[in-house]
Design a protein around this motif. Structure first.
Motif, PDB file in Angstrom:
ATOM      1  N   ASP A 196       5.776   1.333  -9.437  1.00 49.88           N
ATOM      2  CA  ASP A 196       4.677   1.329  -8.684  1.00 49.88           C
ATOM      3  C   ASP A 196       3.558   1.707  -9.048  1.00 49.88           C
ATOM      4  O   ASP A 196       2.038   1.433  -8.623  1.00 49.88           O
ATOM      5  CB  ASP A 196       4.759   2.253  -7.825  1.00 49.88           C
ATOM      6  N   ALA A 243      -0.857   0.588  -8.950  1.00 50.79           N
ATOM      7  CA  ALA A 243      -1.691   1.243  -8.965  1.00 50.79           C
ATOM      8  C   ALA A 243      -2.872   1.203  -9.349  1.00 50.79           C
ATOM      9  O   ALA A 243      -3.980   1.442  -9.097  1.00 50.79           O
ATOM     10  CB  ALA A 243      -1.348   2.674  -7.547  1.00 50.79           C
ATOM     11  N   ARG A 274       2.497   2.005  -3.358  1.00 60.50           N
ATOM     12  CA  ARG A 274       1.960   2.447  -4.451  1.00 60.50           C
ATOM     13  C   ARG A 274       1.843   4.625  -4.421  1.00 60.50           C
ATOM     14  O   ARG A 274       1.202   5.286  -5.054  1.00 60.50           O
ATOM     15  CB  ARG A 274       0.289   1.715  -4.267  1.00 60.50           C
ATOM     16  N   ARG A 275       1.038   4.284  -2.674  1.00 58.59           N
ATOM     17  CA  ARG A 275       0.675   5.807  -2.286  1.00 58.59           C
ATOM     18  C   ARG A 275       2.177   6.835  -2.040  1.00 58.59           C
ATOM     19  O   ARG A 275       2.083   7.687  -2.935  1.00 58.59           O
ATOM     20  CB  ARG A 275       0.368   6.151  -1.055  1.00 58.59           C
ATOM     21  N   ILE A 276       3.749   6.866  -1.794  1.00 56.05           N
ATOM     22  CA  ILE A 276       4.606   7.807  -1.821  1.00 56.05           C
ATOM     23  C   ILE A 276       5.470   6.779  -2.680  1.00 56.05           C
ATOM     24  O   ILE A 276       6.727   7.801  -2.630  1.00 56.05           O
ATOM     25  CB  ILE A 276       4.787   7.709  -0.327  1.00 56.05           C
ATOM     26  N   THR A 282       1.397  -0.884  -0.360  1.00 57.74           N
ATOM     27  CA  THR A 282       0.506  -0.089   0.085  1.00 57.74           C
ATOM     28  C   THR A 282       1.211   1.108  -0.057  1.00 57.74           C
ATOM     29  O   THR A 282       0.339   1.861  -1.089  1.00 57.74           O
ATOM     30  CB  THR A 282      -1.138   0.572   1.268  1.00 57.74           C
ATOM     31  N   MET A 283       2.151   1.654   0.903  1.00 56.21           N
ATOM     32  CA  MET A 283       2.622   3.038   1.585  1.00 56.21           C
ATOM     33  C   MET A 283       3.495   2.892  -0.016  1.00 56.21           C
ATOM     34  O   MET A 283       3.568   4.041  -0.332  1.00 56.21           O
ATOM     35  CB  MET A 283       3.871   2.085   1.970  1.00 56.21           C
TER      36      MET A 283
END
Length: 405
Positions: free
Chosen positions: A394, A398, A267-269, A264-265
């Motif tokens: 990434d 996503a 993909r987000r950052i 999750t991280m």
């Protein structure tokens, strides 16, 4: 992670579950000896730095053997390589339980490391090839096995070690024998690659800027990782059950962060930012252990050690995914080159930090571990341009999640 992705991870062929089970047991061998290190030292009349060579011999042989795993598997096939590795682990784990000197135990752990290298490097490639849901799901499953094995190792080591310090070694040999039979029965023979891997291929793969950046940053991370694993049992002042409980809590956080937080991280950052964050957090926690050990506040040491499982879990998954994706080398070759460098950190750290702890003081190993994390951050930042392709990976992951949601 989407619910569909999570479901895809769980819906796997029996051959993948058999390999994953054996991987759990293989990774149990990393933390298995942690709760019984003081007991081994007492029963074999050895000091902490001598006992730390159980890690050094294991990971030194593991690291070097990584260079030949691809050469072997491309000639005899993945299934036979897995079975050979498991057979060696069964033999040398059993022999470890018969040791009557620390020198013999160190030697048997080296043989165990050879079997571990053949199994671990090949298991990742086999799981990626056989798993449903793509390479990412397979890597997460592999890291889940790693986290579960690392968390269960200290617990099993404490339970069996309370009976006798030899018990964990015989227990591992038995479980690995079960894994051997499971893979022999459930895993179909894997096809040999069309092109045989050369002995030089893993080292040649490290010429790629992205893979070498990932590998050498992971070297510094692994140094810090094994600072905690190898030296902490000697400063906790606890029984085998107490040490096992501390590292079980640590291992649970490793597993949870590996499977749920890391994807999750990323993909987000972005993967690189996750590595900056996790290495920085690990440095702060190691500094905390150094401080609490200096003032003899055991509760503070325990809290920091357990919390170290979170950045460790993030690092384990993100580093593995980066190594698999960042270069154009075949995955088994990239994995071998990466793990050769990575595990060298596990070979060097245990003896160095326990010797420093013995001769200078308990806080010193953790100060060095924190410095290694910061060196890893600096190295990663200085060579970040080699990892630009990870941003695209990434973004693709996503986008896949959004389309699947």
């Amino acid at each position: 992670m989407s619910s569909q992705s999570s479901g895809g991870i769980l819906r796997q062929p029996m051959s993948v579950w058999a390999t994953a089970f054996a991987a759990v047991v293989a990774f149990m061998g990393i933390g298995l000896v942690d709760p019984i290190l003081p007991s081994i030292a007492k029963n074999l009349n050895a000091g902490p730095s001598q006992v730390s060579l159980l890690f050094t011999s294991y990971f030194l042989v593991t690291a070097v053997a990584m260079l030949v795993t691809g050469w072997v598997s491309s000639r005899i096939g993945g299934k036979r390589t897995l079975l050979l590795g498991l057979f060696l682990v069964v033999v040398f784990a059993g022999l470890s339980g018969t040791s009557d000197s620390v020198g013999a135990l160190i030697g048997f752990r080296a043989g165990w490391g050879l079997g571990n290298a053949l199994f671990v490097a090949t298991a990742l490639a086999v799981i990626v090839g056989a798993a449903s849901g793509g390479a990412e799901a397979a890597i997460i499953l592999y890291e889940a096995a790693l986290g579960l094995g690392i968390s269960m190792g200290p617990l099993v080591g404490a339970i069996l070690g309370d009976w006798n310090w030899r018990g964990p070694f015989f227990g591992t040999a038995t479980l690995m024998a079960v894994g051997f039979v499971s893979i022999a029965v459930l895993l179909r023979a894997t096809p040999r690659p069309a092109v045989k891997t050369r002995l030089s291929d893993p080292l040649r793969a490290l010429a790629h800027g992205g893979l070498s950046t990932t590998a050498f940053t992971a070297f510094f991370y692994n140094f810090a990782f094994f600072t905690i694993l190898a030296f902490t049992p000697f400063i906790l002042g606890m029984s085998a059950y107490g040490i096992g409980a501390v590292f079980f809590g640590w291992g649970v956080l490793v597993a949870l962060a590996s499977v749920f937080a890391a994807p999750t991280m990323s993909r987000r950052i972005g993967s690189v930012r996750v590595l900056y964050l996790s290495l920085g957090t690990l440095a702060v926690l190691q500094a905390g252990i150094a401080l609490f050990s200096a003032v003899d506040l055991r509760a503070g040491v325990v809290v920091c050690v357990v919390l170290c499982g979170i950045p460790a879990g993030l690092n384990n998954t993100v580093f593995t995914e980066a190594a698999m994706e960042v270069s154009d080398a075949p995955r088994p070759v990239a994995s071998a080159g990466y793990n050769f460098v990575r595990w060298m950190g596990g070979a060097v750290a245990p003896y160095v930090v326990t010797k420093l702890g013995e001769e200078i003081g308990a806080p010193v190993p953790y100060c060095l571990g924190a410095v290694c994390c910061l060196v890893g951050v600096a190295f990663l930042y200085g060579r970040r341009h080699h990892l630009a392709s990870l941003a695209r990976v990434d973004a693709d992951h996503a986008a896949h999640d959004m389309s699947a949601a």
